[in-house]
Design an enzyme around this catalytic site. Structure first.
Site, PDB file in Angstrom:
ATOM      1  CD  GLU A   1      45.865  28.577  25.765  1.00 55.87           C
ATOM      2  OE1 GLU A   1      46.023  27.360  25.864  1.00 55.87           O
ATOM      3  OE2 GLU A   1      44.927  29.084  25.097  1.00 55.87           O
TER       4      GLU A   1
ATOM      5  N   GLY B   1      53.031  13.422  27.204  1.00 57.39           N
ATOM      6  CA  GLY B   1      54.272  13.566  27.945  1.00 57.39           C
ATOM      7  C   GLY B   1      54.991  14.880  27.704  1.00 57.39           C
TER       8      GLY B   1
ATOM      9  CD  GLU C   1      33.909  23.049  30.764  1.00 59.89           C
ATOM     10  OE1 GLU C   1      33.199  23.901  31.352  1.00 59.89           O
ATOM     11  OE2 GLU C   1      34.591  22.198  31.357  1.00 59.89           O
ATOM     12  CG  ASP C   2      32.337  26.462  27.173  1.00 56.75           C
ATOM     13  OD1 ASP C   2      31.741  25.652  27.900  1.00 56.75           O
ATOM     14  OD2 ASP C   2      32.731  27.572  27.566  1.00 56.75           O
TER      15      ASP C   2
ATOM     16  NE  ARG D   1      38.801  19.055  23.042  1.00 57.38           N
ATOM     17  CZ  ARG D   1      38.944  19.364  24.324  1.00 57.38           C
ATOM     18  NH1 ARG D   1      38.050  18.998  25.197  1.00 57.38           N
ATOM     19  NH2 ARG D   1      39.982  20.048  24.745  1.00 57.38           N
TER      20      ARG D   1
END
Length: 169
Positions: free
Chosen positions: A100, A66, A36-37, A39
């Site tokens: 991550e 998937g 959201e910051d 992209r």
């Protein structure tokens, strides 16, 4: 055309050298970011620069539908040699980003040929090191979550380690 910047040139240089070093890596660069910051701005330009130079990047928003997300992330981290961590104001609010980052810093610790480049996007490195401002707010919320509480110290350590690396504003 993109303007040449030290961060772009360094990332391209490191990524290019990793492309010639090993064909076994499916991705040359793993980009960790809070979607959201960044992209639709900085990230899209960085991604285009990598593509122009035939440098394969892993972004979790480009995964097959998937797919097992966490398994794919861990596999990509295990196989990348260059990591670009884009710290933004809401990065620490995402437990995915923090998980991550822990894996990235573990990978760096176990392999001296791994490079981690922090990019400080609209935030000062000191806010990350000391976990002030929006990072303090995010950790207050994480501390309140039973699920997150056991990971908080690990996340704080990874943030401090990454913020201590030489990076780019």
């Amino acid at each position: 055309a993109l303007i040449s910047t030290p961060s772009r040139d360094m990332a391209l240089s490191v990524a290019s050298s990793s492309t010639s070093e090993s064909a076994t890596h499916r991705y040359h660069v793993f980009i960790s970011f809070r979607g959201e910051d960044v992209r639709h701005g900085f990230l899209s330009h960085l991604q285009a620069a990598f593509r122009e130079n035939q440098i394969k990047t892993f972004r979790d928003d480009g995964m097959e539908k998937g797919a097992a997300i966490w398994d794919a992330l861990v596999d990509a981290i295990r196989n990348a040699k260059l990591f670009v961590v884009i710290f933004s104001k809401n990065y620490a609010s995402s437990r995915w980003c923090l998980k991550e980052l822990v894996k990235i810093m573990e990978r760096k610790k176990e392999n001296e040929h791994v490079t981690v480049i922090p990019v400080f996007y609209g935030i000062e490195p000191t806010h990350i090191r000391k976990q002030t401002g929006t990072y303090h707010t995010a950790f207050s919320k994480h501390q309140g979550s039973w699920e997150d509480r056991c990971h908080v110290q690990q996340w704080r350590t990874a943030l401090a380690q990454a913020a201590d690396l030489s990076g780019f504003p």
